[in-house]
Design an enzyme around this catalytic site. Structure first.
Site, PDB file in Angstrom:
ATOM      1  N   HIS B  82       8.832  -3.470   9.042  1.00 16.51           N
ATOM      2  CA  HIS B  82       8.910  -4.936   9.063  1.00 16.51           C
ATOM      3  C   HIS B  82       8.125  -5.581   7.932  1.00 16.51           C
ATOM      4  CE1 HIS B  82       5.098  -5.010  11.526  1.00 16.51           C
ATOM      5  NE2 HIS B  82       4.969  -6.198  10.989  1.00 16.51           N
ATOM      6  N   ASP B 219       8.569   2.115  13.022  1.00 20.60           N
ATOM      7  CA  ASP B 219       8.333   0.956  12.147  1.00 20.60           C
ATOM      8  C   ASP B 219       7.611   1.370  10.855  1.00 20.60           C
ATOM      9  OD1 ASP B 219       8.042  -1.523  11.072  1.00 20.60           O
ATOM     10  OD2 ASP B 219       7.149  -2.448  12.838  1.00 20.60           O
ATOM     11  N   SER B 656      -0.536  -5.275   9.892  1.00 23.87           N
ATOM     12  CA  SER B 656       0.718  -4.526   9.942  1.00 23.87           C
ATOM     13  C   SER B 656       0.831  -3.594   8.744  1.00 23.87           C
ATOM     14  CB  SER B 656       1.916  -5.485   9.930  1.00 23.87           C
ATOM     15  OG  SER B 656       2.062  -6.099  11.164  1.00 23.87           O
TER      16      SER B 656
END
Lengths: 720, 720
Positions: B82, B219, B656
């Protein structure tokens, strides 16, 4: 008519998996073989059931479609809130809403009648297989076979009831016709409501949490059984006295913990563990989809009227609850079947059996012919089912039509000698039939029924050729499209306006009149009932054929299966009293998630949204905040009060309200549900996922003592 | 404009709870004080960060709004799917849909440019607090105070950048103005896409599973950093060469297990742990509700166009993903605040501080005056916020207006001496501004923007008196009701038809032109930008006042708080590089439910519905069925492949893609999310519930090796 499916389809024989330790709902006569002491039981199996002696079985009854247990010598029955629900609903109005507020009678004179409720206590049961097998031995025609089974059944029962007045006898077939038992029951006919917690406790979580874990429902209620002064079964009378059970259950002093041995004695309704692929196909592709659709339709109509009118909501509450429960069950089964590929697995198993017979051509040929017979009989059933379901649909949507047919049918049957009448219409059944007629009004809301009945008729007239009902086609012939709908609407409206059958007294007056008298009063529902009679009779013949064939082939199949698998078989549940055991145990519902076997009061508060079905009563919140837990706090549960627990006990619908007992035979909880993952357990028992959900007796007592302050209940159970 | 909130509100100071073992996102200079070896770290803190020496910090960069880590000496960056998403979306079309299919460049010449991406590597940072504190010491006027802070900032940076060309410097304030640091960055400006798994792995579970546990998202993605041949920061050129990081991370050989010590170095964006009740009130009652509404509106429009047109869906995918992520975050925070009664708790804490000062009237008086100041400044902010949000709304809904304002504003600022320009418009910012203009087209779908922009204008003209924007009122004056809406629709349609700013080349040609030239071309968006300028300037002054006051009172408040609580404070996250540590650990999300810290491939298959976002690629299902797990099967996890894991690491947005490292400093996972229960952790860290979710490095390698068969990736990381 739904009962029909239960009767017909209980007769199946199939074993999918080998037997697991905790699997099975056992006949009480078989439990000695289970070697229970080695599994954790600390009492003798004789203390659970011994014919002619008081035992735990004596303390357990079938009540309100579920199970109840005596917990005092004055006939106090502990069961589920949802088992007592219909009785509570029947005594509720929009002014006195007992469902919402709960009910408490701290003295006997305040108790109210549990309308339509009876408690059945199993006294004994005896093996009568030989009589049945002998009677049908040489009968090849399946219809004749069924008729003979029916006849023998009535004769055996009549003989027993004559010999032992005051008891009711019933024949139950085990393992799909491999065995027949004669059950002896004592029936308590006067049941009253003693203590029901408010819906915000007894049904906390509502439909959202139904079948779910973690669960926080205080699903319990107390009823009381009454008999005549001389201890006989008697209809309600103010002179009746509390029933003194041969035995009542003692509350456990030691709290339950993880891994504890537990067992249940109760009245499970129906499992289908020994079904063939043909049967699974029928459920997956016909039965469940059809009923799911119909329930959606009915609940839609119920909701429409309930939202507009509180009185309608109360009238329809019990029906709705039952339908929603069935809906979730059917959905769960359907999903479960697809998820585990049950149909494929059955087909595979059936192939493996065939392969195992490769070295024995004679046996293999027999097995293959058996398969042919299964295929034939289910092909025919699939063909007939639409028309059968049409009749079922009429019955579900109009209780007035159901009553009209009952009265009409009885007028025909009563002309015959008692033993020649259709089952359910003998003299011994008259009180049951009358009660059914009496109870209708408590669930009747005419505007909703008019809409549902019209909808069902509109569906039926549009069924394909061959599935339609001639009598109904005839009524509306000449009309199509909107005209047809209009004609149906007019007919239904007029029928409900004209019928005398809405009034209970008028209805009861008509019961027992002869057919001619009934037809002379020109009631539209009697006319419809008479017009439908020939279709119903044809359906009944189809059923007899279906049952007759299955009664022959299923026992044969079970023999093949049991040779292939080995193992000691328990019979499928069929509403008779059963024993099951297991252990307190959590489970892993999915990857990275583990469920503990106990929930606590903190979890109730956690779920509080202030809105139904998660509205925690203020008083309960306060008890939690002030840690006013009395003696019910459990150190191992963070000093909180246990609410519900999981166990590996094998259970199904009908077990609701069953006592959960510890190794010493003391009461530790009341079973009230299975988990969603185990809904398919009626077909397959998966020891990793199948769990029973019970309310912990400590929560029952905590709510009674601290929330309701119902000291009299605790005193009566000898706890104060 | 959303960034404004981040800048303004990062400056708050408040400590709610005492410090827990694993809490805090620490400055790398402070980690020596944490006594990490006693907590499980097996390397020296110097190996994590030592100025002037290669360290783990050298292997970590800020990229794509998140964090990335170098995993080879050829600039290979591992980050989240992402985080790479926007770059992948910018290179996707409805014909070549890299989002859906994934992307793999097994040789360097096949790599594609990650449009608009840069990687920032922190070289060092130095304490410059004294310069700032000295400069503002005697300034009472809050606007002047802020302007001085801005001026000193620019001067310090300019001096440093002049002395060390090739690096970028930034000032970051810590603990809300208690300290100021000058950060030195090396910026890699040429980033390329190497390997992105298909969306069915990289985004498995989609929005449904976002923030959720158990999680089964792969991810991760791989990018590559490029520099000029002589190792300098350089825009894209085919002559560029892979960047050789001072250090790259080694993959752990031993698999992670429960309770293992882990740590993270990354770029967390913003936490608000030291906020007062005034700030919480603002978030709970103004900020979150307002943004939640606006996002719902925008996503509704995006969905409408995306359903009709695949090309629109791809253009709007990245915007939608960002908005939905923010939406769930805001919702989670709002719910969390209410659930834990954060506002009440803050008020209680503030009262307790006052009570603790009872014996010291002078201090108590000071404290009470401070409260008065907080109240005043937040009352004013609440009053101003509607108008500020109106400008934000315009900017969110029209990227063309945003670009027009950027070009217009730069034309004004460029006339001033560099050090006197508004922040963000200095010469050093020109490449950033240009890139922003270039990137617009990749997220622009004109019909959707026309609708969103018109909707926003219609809202603004209906705001109450005082919150409206005069320039916009003026444009549509005389119209009301439907006429007003029609006028707005016509204006917007015409504006998008006439503007030259949709074409990227034309836009870039206009950048740098003087104001007069810009206004002469008569573009409707330049006209609007100019008309809005006075309102924006007023808002900016409000901001300066707000910041100036907070900069004075928040450090005072933190002093009271830290005296009351004691303890060693870590600064709130603010986008600078940070260290956090914790342990692999599950949690108890609610009564009777326990979450394990690892998910497995079996869980991926369990979630398969065949439909996005739970459509498992056939090849992956096959690998699972055939247990083709290579060396990635873990005996403790039922011989399955681990997918994701939980740890108690303190993290937030911006983390992230951060590497999760074991006690030996080896790579064991890539952090990609927090759990839903911890969403409020930006305000309060709850050690029982706050968890970071990371993809296990074994799943990354398993997917690369077995699913994608991307052997070159494993070889480059030295694993084959």
């Amino acid at each position: 008519m739904r009962k029909r499916f239960i009767i017909v389809l209980t007769l199946a024989v199939f074993l999918l998996t080998s037997l697991y330790a905790d699997e099975g709902e056992w006949l009480l006569k078989d439990i000695a073989k289970l070697n229970l002491q080695s599994k954790g039981l600390k009492i003798s199996p004789d203390e659970i059931f011994k014919p002619g002696k008081p035992s735990i079985n004596s303390a357990i009854c079938q009540v309100g479609g579920g199970t109840g247990e005596f917990v005092s010598e004055k006939g106090l029955i502990l069961t589920n809130h949802h088992v007592a629900y219909t009785a509570v609903q029947r005594s509720s109005t929009d002014v006195t809403n007992l469902i919402k507020d709960g009910f408490i009678a701290d003295t006997i004179d305040k108790e109210i009648v549990a309308r339509g409720y009876e408690a059945w206590i199993t006294i004994d049961f005896t093996d009568v297989t030989e009589i049945f097998h002998k009677a049908i031995k040489d009968i090849k025609n399946p219809v004749e076979r069924t008729k003979t089974l029916e006849k023998v059944s009535k004769e055996v029962v009549a003989k027993a009831e004559k010999k032992n007045p005051g008891y009711r006898y019933e024949i139950s077939s085990m393992l799909n016709g491999k065995a027949y038992y004669l059950f002896k029951y004592f029936i308590v006919k006067d049941i009253r409501i003693v203590y029901v917690p408010p819906v915000a406790i007894g049904e906390f979580g509502g439909e959202t949490d139904n079948w779910m874990w973690p669960r926080h429902t205080g699903d319990f209620s107390f009823l009381r059984a009454y008999v005549s002064k001389d201890g006989k079964s008697a209809e309600y009378s103010k002179d009746n006295v509390p029933y003194k059970p041969a035995m009542y259950l003692k509350i456990a002093k030691d709290g339950l913990i993880n891994d504890d041995f537990v067992f249940v004695v109760g009245y499970p309704g129906q499992t289908k563990r020994y079904r063939t692929s043909y049967s699974i196909n029928y459920y997956q592709n016909v039965f469940y989809p059809r009923f799911i659709n119909k329930i959606e339709e009915i609940v839609g109509v119920i909701d429409k009227y309930s939202e507009k009118d509180q009185a309608a909501a109360i009238k329809l509450a019990s029906l709705k609850k039952g339908l929603e429960n069935a809906y979730k069950n059917f959905q769960g089964n359907l999903e479960g079947m697809k998820k585990v590929n049950l149909l494929d697995k059955k087909i595979q198993l059936e192939k493996q059996i065939a392969e195992s017979l490769a070295s024995n051509p004679a046996e293999l040929k027999k097995y293959e012919e058996l398969h042919k017979k299964f295929k034939e009989v289910f092909d025919r059933e699939l063909q007939n089912s639409a028309k059968e379901f049409a009749i079922t649909g009429l019955n579900i949507s109009s209780s007035i039509l159901g009553d009209a047919y009952l009265i009409y049918k009885y007028s025909i049957e009563k002309e015959k000698p008692d033993l020649e009448r259709d089952a359910g219409f003998q003299e011994r059944d008259v009180p049951v039939l009358k009660r059914r007629l009496q109870m209708t009004e408590y669930g009747l809301y005419v505007p909703a029924q008019i809409e549902l009945f019209a909808d069902t008729l509109k569906e039926i007239v549009r069924l394909p050729e061959g599935s339609r009902i001639e009598a109904i086609d005839e009524m509306f012939k000449g009309n199509t499209g909107d005209e047809l709908d209009k004609a149906i609407d007019e007919f239904v409206k007029k029928a409900y306006a004209e019928t005398k059958l809405i009034d209970t007294k008028a209805k009861l007056d008509l019961f027992g009149k002869d057919t001619k008298t009934l037809m002379a009063i020109n009631d539209p529902f009697f006319k419809l009932a008479a017009a439908l009679e020939s279709t119903i009779e044809v359906n009944k013949e189809w059923d007899r054929e279906f049952i007759g064939v299955l009664n022959e082939i299923r026992p044969q199949f079970i023999d093949f299966l049991s040779k292939f698998k080995g193992g000691f078989l328990y019979p499928d549940a069929n509403g008779t009293v059963r024993f099951s055991y297991g252990y307190v145990k959590g489970y892993k519902p999915k990857d990275a998630v583990m469920y503990d076997p106990f929930t606590t009061l903190a979890g109730v508060i956690e779920k509080d949204t202030g809105k139904s079905p998660f509205n925690v009563p203020e008083k309960l919140t306060k008890l939690e905040k002030t840690k006013n837990f009395g003696s019910y706090a459990v150190p191992a549960l963070n000093n909180d009060v246990p609410v519900a627990f999981l166990s590996t006990i094998d259970s199904t619908g009908g077990n609701s309200g069953s006592p959960v007992l510890n190794a010493k035979g003391e009461l530790v909880g009341v079973l009230f549900d299975g988990n969603y993952e185990s809904m398919i357990s009626d077909f397959v028992f998966d020891p990793e996922l199948t769990r029973a959900i019970s309310v912990d007796i400590r929560y029952v007592l905590f709510i009674a003592e601290k929330f309701t302050e119902a000291d009299f209940i605790l005193k009566e159970m000898g706890l104060k």
